[in-house]
Design a protein around this motif. Structure first.
Motif, PDB file in Angstrom:
ATOM      1  N   UNK A  53       0.829  -1.202   0.000  1.00 47.39           N
ATOM      2  CA  UNK A  53       0.000   0.000   0.000  1.00 47.39           C
ATOM      3  C   UNK A  53       0.867   1.257   0.000  1.00 47.39           C
ATOM      4  N   UNK A  54       0.447   2.294  -0.721  1.00 42.02           N
ATOM      5  CA  UNK A  54       1.232   3.530  -0.758  1.00 42.02           C
ATOM      6  C   UNK A  54       1.216   4.290   0.561  1.00 42.02           C
ATOM      7  N   UNK A  55       0.228   4.024   1.401  1.00 46.07           N
ATOM      8  CA  UNK A  55       0.114   4.697   2.694  1.00 46.07           C
ATOM      9  C   UNK A  55       0.035   3.638   3.775  1.00 46.07           C
ATOM     10  N   UNK A  56       0.881   3.752   4.780  1.00 44.90           N
ATOM     11  CA  UNK A  56       0.860   2.797   5.892  1.00 44.90           C
ATOM     12  C   UNK A  56      -0.245   3.197   6.852  1.00 44.90           C
ATOM     13  N   UNK A  57      -1.176   2.300   7.093  1.00 43.95           N
ATOM     14  CA  UNK A  57      -2.255   2.570   8.035  1.00 43.95           C
ATOM     15  C   UNK A  57      -1.792   2.266   9.445  1.00 43.95           C
ATOM     16  N   UNK A  58      -2.124   3.154  10.367  1.00 36.86           N
ATOM     17  CA  UNK A  58      -1.822   2.903  11.776  1.00 36.86           C
ATOM     18  C   UNK A  58      -2.813   1.879  12.317  1.00 36.86           C
ATOM     19  N   UNK A  59      -2.479   1.312  13.455  1.00 32.10           N
ATOM     20  CA  UNK A  59      -3.406   0.361  14.076  1.00 32.10           C
ATOM     21  C   UNK A  59      -4.727   1.048  14.392  1.00 32.10           C
ATOM     22  N   UNK A  60      -4.667   2.295  14.834  1.00 31.75           N
ATOM     23  CA  UNK A  60      -5.889   3.045  15.154  1.00 31.75           C
ATOM     24  C   UNK A  60      -6.736   3.252  13.899  1.00 31.75           C
ATOM     25  N   UNK A  65     -11.582   1.770  10.698  1.00 26.85           N
ATOM     26  CA  UNK A  65     -12.151   1.203   9.477  1.00 26.85           C
ATOM     27  C   UNK A  65     -12.957  -0.047   9.800  1.00 26.85           C
ATOM     28  N   UNK A  66     -12.430  -0.891  10.681  1.00 23.23           N
ATOM     29  CA  UNK A  66     -13.174  -2.090  11.089  1.00 23.23           C
ATOM     30  C   UNK A  66     -14.482  -1.724  11.789  1.00 23.23           C
TER      31      UNK A  66
END
Length: 70
Positions: A53-60, A65-66
């Motif tokens: 992915x071009x952007x790393x999603x944080x755990x938060x 999103x979930x």
């Protein structure tokens, strides 16, 4: 890149339009509960598909999103 950034911001927001817009049942319909989020997030962060992915999603961000997907 800007479209991705806007999509992530919308998914992080209260309205969850991006996540809901993909259709199908909610995650609850498939038996997912918030108790399973930590394990799911840890495993998703390690998945090869996430590494591209071009952007790393944080755990938060993944948790938010979930929550939208419920």
């Amino acid at each position: 890149m800007e479209t991705v950034r806007v999509g992530i911001e919308r998914a992080r927001g209260a309205n969850c339009d991006l996540v809901i817009g993909y259709g199908g049942g909610g995650a609850l319909d498939y038996g997912l509960t918030t108790a399973e989020f930590p394990l799911l997030i840890r495993n998703a962060a390690k998945a090869s598909s996430m590494k591209g992915n071009p952007i790393r999603l944080t755990e938060r961000a993944m948790e938010e999103i979930l929550l939208c997907a419920l």
